[in-house]
Design a protein around this motif. Structure first.
Motif, PDB file in Angstrom:
ATOM      1  N   PHE A  21      19.922 -27.085 -33.331  1.00 46.87           N
ATOM      2  CA  PHE A  21      19.256 -28.221 -32.709  1.00 46.87           C
ATOM      3  C   PHE A  21      19.614 -28.417 -31.256  1.00 46.87           C
ATOM      4  O   PHE A  21      18.924 -28.692 -30.423  1.00 46.87           O
ATOM      5  N   SER A  22      20.738 -27.770 -31.129  1.00 48.10           N
ATOM      6  CA  SER A  22      21.180 -27.969 -29.458  1.00 48.10           C
ATOM      7  C   SER A  22      20.235 -27.017 -28.789  1.00 48.10           C
ATOM      8  O   SER A  22      19.879 -27.438 -27.546  1.00 48.10           O
ATOM      9  N   ALA A  23      20.202 -25.678 -29.400  1.00 43.64           N
ATOM     10  CA  ALA A  23      19.354 -24.814 -28.529  1.00 43.64           C
ATOM     11  C   ALA A  23      17.932 -25.087 -28.513  1.00 43.64           C
ATOM     12  O   ALA A  23      17.387 -25.099 -27.182  1.00 43.64           O
ATOM     13  N   VAL A  24      17.377 -26.004 -29.397  1.00 47.86           N
ATOM     14  CA  VAL A  24      15.910 -26.247 -29.431  1.00 47.86           C
ATOM     15  C   VAL A  24      15.855 -27.499 -28.433  1.00 47.86           C
ATOM     16  O   VAL A  24      14.904 -27.441 -27.408  1.00 47.86           O
ATOM     17  N   PHE A  25      16.810 -28.215 -28.422  1.00 47.58           N
ATOM     18  CA  PHE A  25      16.887 -29.423 -27.507  1.00 47.58           C
ATOM     19  C   PHE A  25      16.890 -29.007 -25.959  1.00 47.58           C
ATOM     20  O   PHE A  25      16.478 -29.558 -25.220  1.00 47.58           O
ATOM     21  N   ILE A  26      17.973 -28.029 -25.783  1.00 46.44           N
ATOM     22  CA  ILE A  26      18.039 -27.879 -24.257  1.00 46.44           C
ATOM     23  C   ILE A  26      16.697 -27.047 -23.779  1.00 46.44           C
ATOM     24  O   ILE A  26      16.147 -27.017 -22.618  1.00 46.44           O
ATOM     25  N   THR A  27      16.131 -26.147 -24.866  1.00 41.97           N
ATOM     26  CA  THR A  27      14.879 -25.400 -24.354  1.00 41.97           C
ATOM     27  C   THR A  27      13.764 -26.227 -24.079  1.00 41.97           C
ATOM     28  O   THR A  27      12.978 -26.397 -23.137  1.00 41.97           O
ATOM     29  N   ILE A  28      13.658 -27.646 -24.828  1.00 37.45           N
ATOM     30  CA  ILE A  28      12.587 -28.360 -24.538  1.00 37.45           C
ATOM     31  C   ILE A  28      12.798 -29.218 -23.452  1.00 37.45           C
ATOM     32  O   ILE A  28      11.858 -29.487 -22.479  1.00 37.45           O
ATOM     33  N   SER A  29      14.117 -29.378 -23.499  1.00 34.63           N
ATOM     34  CA  SER A  29      14.452 -30.277 -22.015  1.00 34.63           C
ATOM     35  C   SER A  29      14.195 -29.312 -20.678  1.00 34.63           C
ATOM     36  O   SER A  29      13.671 -29.852 -19.493  1.00 34.63           O
ATOM     37  N   MET A  30      14.328 -27.989 -20.738  1.00 31.55           N
ATOM     38  CA  MET A  30      13.699 -26.993 -19.668  1.00 31.55           C
ATOM     39  C   MET A  30      12.441 -27.052 -19.510  1.00 31.55           C
ATOM     40  O   MET A  30      12.011 -27.210 -18.189  1.00 31.55           O
ATOM     41  N   VAL A  31      11.645 -27.169 -20.546  1.00 32.53           N
ATOM     42  CA  VAL A  31      10.310 -27.422 -20.375  1.00 32.53           C
ATOM     43  C   VAL A  31       9.926 -28.681 -19.701  1.00 32.53           C
ATOM     44  O   VAL A  31       9.151 -28.691 -18.771  1.00 32.53           O
ATOM     45  N   ASN A  32      10.361 -29.623 -20.097  1.00 33.87           N
ATOM     46  CA  ASN A  32      10.261 -30.880 -19.668  1.00 33.87           C
ATOM     47  C   ASN A  32      10.596 -31.197 -18.172  1.00 33.87           C
ATOM     48  O   ASN A  32      10.082 -31.812 -17.355  1.00 33.87           O
ATOM     49  N   TYR A  33      11.676 -30.550 -17.977  1.00 37.48           N
ATOM     50  CA  TYR A  33      12.187 -30.601 -16.246  1.00 37.48           C
ATOM     51  C   TYR A  33      12.375 -29.202 -15.691  1.00 37.48           C
ATOM     52  O   TYR A  33      13.566 -28.647 -15.317  1.00 37.48           O
ATOM     53  N   PRO A  34      11.336 -28.300 -15.479  1.00 36.12           N
ATOM     54  CA  PRO A  34      11.260 -26.963 -14.935  1.00 36.12           C
ATOM     55  C   PRO A  34      11.562 -27.007 -13.780  1.00 36.12           C
ATOM     56  O   PRO A  34      12.477 -26.072 -13.285  1.00 36.12           O
ATOM     57  N   LYS A  35      11.568 -27.989 -12.631  1.00 40.96           N
ATOM     58  CA  LYS A  35      12.060 -28.021 -11.454  1.00 40.96           C
ATOM     59  C   LYS A  35      13.537 -27.938 -11.140  1.00 40.96           C
ATOM     60  O   LYS A  35      14.097 -27.092 -10.573  1.00 40.96           O
ATOM     61  N   ASP A  36      14.070 -28.845 -12.084  1.00 42.25           N
ATOM     62  CA  ASP A  36      15.581 -28.954 -12.385  1.00 42.25           C
ATOM     63  C   ASP A  36      16.290 -27.776 -12.594  1.00 42.25           C
ATOM     64  O   ASP A  36      17.270 -27.250 -12.266  1.00 42.25           O
ATOM     65  N   PHE A 242      22.529 -25.271 -17.708  1.00 33.49           N
ATOM     66  CA  PHE A 242      22.748 -26.044 -19.021  1.00 33.49           C
ATOM     67  C   PHE A 242      23.174 -27.419 -18.205  1.00 33.49           C
ATOM     68  O   PHE A 242      23.055 -28.539 -18.911  1.00 33.49           O
ATOM     69  N   LEU A 243      24.215 -27.314 -17.408  1.00 35.19           N
ATOM     70  CA  LEU A 243      25.031 -28.660 -16.767  1.00 35.19           C
ATOM     71  C   LEU A 243      23.979 -29.213 -16.201  1.00 35.19           C
ATOM     72  O   LEU A 243      23.950 -30.662 -16.269  1.00 35.19           O
ATOM     73  N   GLN A 244      22.791 -28.915 -15.563  1.00 37.13           N
ATOM     74  CA  GLN A 244      21.912 -29.791 -14.728  1.00 37.13           C
ATOM     75  C   GLN A 244      20.846 -30.270 -15.638  1.00 37.13           C
ATOM     76  O   GLN A 244      20.590 -31.566 -15.405  1.00 37.13           O
ATOM     77  N   ILE A 245      20.721 -29.822 -16.688  1.00 35.26           N
ATOM     78  CA  ILE A 245      19.885 -30.357 -17.860  1.00 35.26           C
ATOM     79  C   ILE A 245      20.623 -31.670 -18.358  1.00 35.26           C
ATOM     80  O   ILE A 245      20.101 -32.606 -18.639  1.00 35.26           O
ATOM     81  N   LEU A 246      22.004 -31.256 -18.837  1.00 31.80           N
ATOM     82  CA  LEU A 246      22.638 -32.427 -19.439  1.00 31.80           C
ATOM     83  C   LEU A 246      22.899 -33.685 -18.367  1.00 31.80           C
ATOM     84  O   LEU A 246      22.987 -34.821 -18.780  1.00 31.80           O
ATOM     85  N   SER A 247      22.786 -33.067 -16.967  1.00 32.53           N
ATOM     86  CA  SER A 247      22.793 -34.279 -15.838  1.00 32.53           C
ATOM     87  C   SER A 247      21.479 -34.989 -15.972  1.00 32.53           C
ATOM     88  O   SER A 247      21.684 -36.268 -15.918  1.00 32.53           O
ATOM     89  N   VAL A 248      20.427 -34.452 -15.995  1.00 32.68           N
ATOM     90  CA  VAL A 248      19.235 -35.021 -16.108  1.00 32.68           C
ATOM     91  C   VAL A 248      19.007 -35.876 -17.297  1.00 32.68           C
ATOM     92  O   VAL A 248      18.463 -37.189 -17.054  1.00 32.68           O
ATOM     93  N   ILE A 249      19.476 -35.302 -18.440  1.00 33.94           N
ATOM     94  CA  ILE A 249      19.116 -36.442 -19.615  1.00 33.94           C
ATOM     95  C   ILE A 249      20.392 -37.428 -19.975  1.00 33.94           C
ATOM     96  O   ILE A 249      20.129 -38.351 -20.672  1.00 33.94           O
TER      97      ILE A 249
END
Length: 431
Positions: A21-36, A242-249
């Protein structure tokens, strides 16, 4: 027993579902926030290329060459008398200790894993070894952190001393770990006699066993070192994203608030909370954030020292991927890292307070080693020359202490034999 087995399988399934679930969630988050994700990857790449790569690669190459030439085996024999009585591990563990001091993680994990698979140590002894040999190398603390990040060469000795002394204390504490699982009778493999001659014999035997020419050794050293530095770079970039994605969400904000509460309790500025969050995941990003935070210098150095001792989940991931095949448990290793971070923080505070801080002025690196965009062009040999005397100081202290213990032990055995002989003669001539 059946209930325990079901519980274990249940927790294993939960862990598998959580990781997926974590891997899928991070992947989706990277797609949603590509610039970050892209910007954070560039930041991690710049940190690796401008600071980590030029600071660590020369020493990685040199450590591989020293290992191939048998010099590390020489050091290992000299450090034998320290290992069993102090750390409760076999004498061969000095090799892992010396390599951990010289080249840093994850080299010690590789060596400990080889010991375990070769049955040179038991499982609990491997756990003890991994608990205190997993240290940062001197070049990272002196060059990348003290000079490159803080811009204060005099901090290098403070950070290094706190790091290594606290590591030794962890080793001493962990000598009692798993005492019930010890199955050795006596450490019969520890040789006796002149320790210097044995060290030279070990050097020669290691070189004979290696059988590589100087040219092949140099080529292998460069190749292996590049693989290691690329692995480190990959983890830095991965955890930066990974850290930036966690920061954005918003996850890091929650962690930052928790760390801010902790820092407030111990009287530190809450501005260091983001550094602790970064350091939780990646050592380079954490120490860089600590050096750039707005706060008293002593607090920033203490936090940086704790982050280096903890070493980050990025390093823990490297270690886990190496030792998992040998069956070495990671729980004692993680406990040791928390204890290491706590002890390193306390020792850093002590060393930062006068008169200890004035002593460190004698062991500083030139400011010319501050990494810049042109730092890649700086000669690798010049960097090694600038930092080698700090490494020699650390190793010389350990070797001197080890030889002193060996001499005391030999003298004690010699005196005991003489006293026993005199008592025997006295009883023989007694009327």
């Amino acid at each position: 027993m059946r209930i325990f087995g079901r519980g274990k399988r249940y927790h294993s399934r939960l862990l598998a579902y959580f990781m997926a679930f974590s891997a899928v969630f991070i992947t989706i988050s990277m797609v949603n926030y590509p610039k970050d994700a892209f910007d954070s990857a560039i930041m991690g790449l710049n940190l690796w290329w401008n600071v980590v790569f030029p600071s660590l690669l020369p020493f990685f190459i040199l450590s591989e060459i020293l290992m191939g030439l048998g010099v590390v085996h020489f050091i290992g024999v000299l450090l034998e008398p320290l290992m069993r009585p102090i750390f409760n591990v076999p004498g061969i563990g000095a090799f892992a200790l010396s390599m951990g001091l010289a080249s840093g993680y994850p080299m010690d994990a590789v060596i400990t894993c080889k010991f375990r698979k070769s049955k040179l140590c038991t499982g609990v002894e491997a756990e003890r070894l991994l608990s205190f040999t997993n240290t940062a190398d001197p070049l990272f603390m002196f060059g990348a952190v003290a000079v490159g990040m803080f811009g204060m060469p005099e901090l290098g000795v403070i950070i290094a001393l706190a790091h290594y002394l606290s590591s030794f204390l962890v080793g001493i504490i962990f000598r009692f770990h798993g005492r019930g699982r010890d199955n050795y009778k006596n450490d019969t493999q520890v040789a006796t006699g002149n320790i210097i001659l044995r060290a030279f014999r070990a050097l020669y035997a290691a070189k004979q066993e290696d059988k590589r020419s100087i040219a092949q050794l140099l080529g292998d050293s460069v190749k292996n070192s590049m693989n290691t530095i690329l692995l480190i770079g990959g983890f830095i970039i991965l955890f930066s994203v990974f850290l930036q994605i966690l920061s954005v969400i918003g996850v890091t904000a929650l962690l930052s608030n928790a760390f801010a509460v902790f820092l407030g309790i111990i009287g530190f500025t809450t501005n260091l909370a983001p550094a602790l969050v970064s350091g939780l995941f990646e050592i380079d990003l954490g120490t860089l954030a600590a050096s750039q935070a707005d706060g008293p210098l002593i607090e920033k150095v203490v936090v940086a020292s704790a982050i280096i001792a903890w070493s980050g989940l990025s390093v823990h991931g490297q270690v886990a991927s190496i030792v998992i095949e040998s069956g070495i448990r990671m729980v004692p290793y993680m406990v040791a890292r928390i204890l290491h971070a706590l002890l390193a923080s306390i020792l850093t505070i002590i060393l930062m307070i006068s008169p200890f801080s004035s002593i460190t002025q004698l062991f500083t690196l030139p400011v010319m080693l501050i990494p810049t965009s042109s730092a890649i062009a700086v000669s690798f040999l010049t960097r090694i020359e600038q930092v080698s005397y700090q490494i020699l100081i650390l190793l010389s202290i350990m070797i001197a202490l080890s030889i002193a213990i060996h001499i005391i032990k030999e003298l004690y055995q010699y005196v005991s034999k003489d006293l026993g002989f005199i008592k025997h003669i006295g009883h023989k001539h007694k009327p």
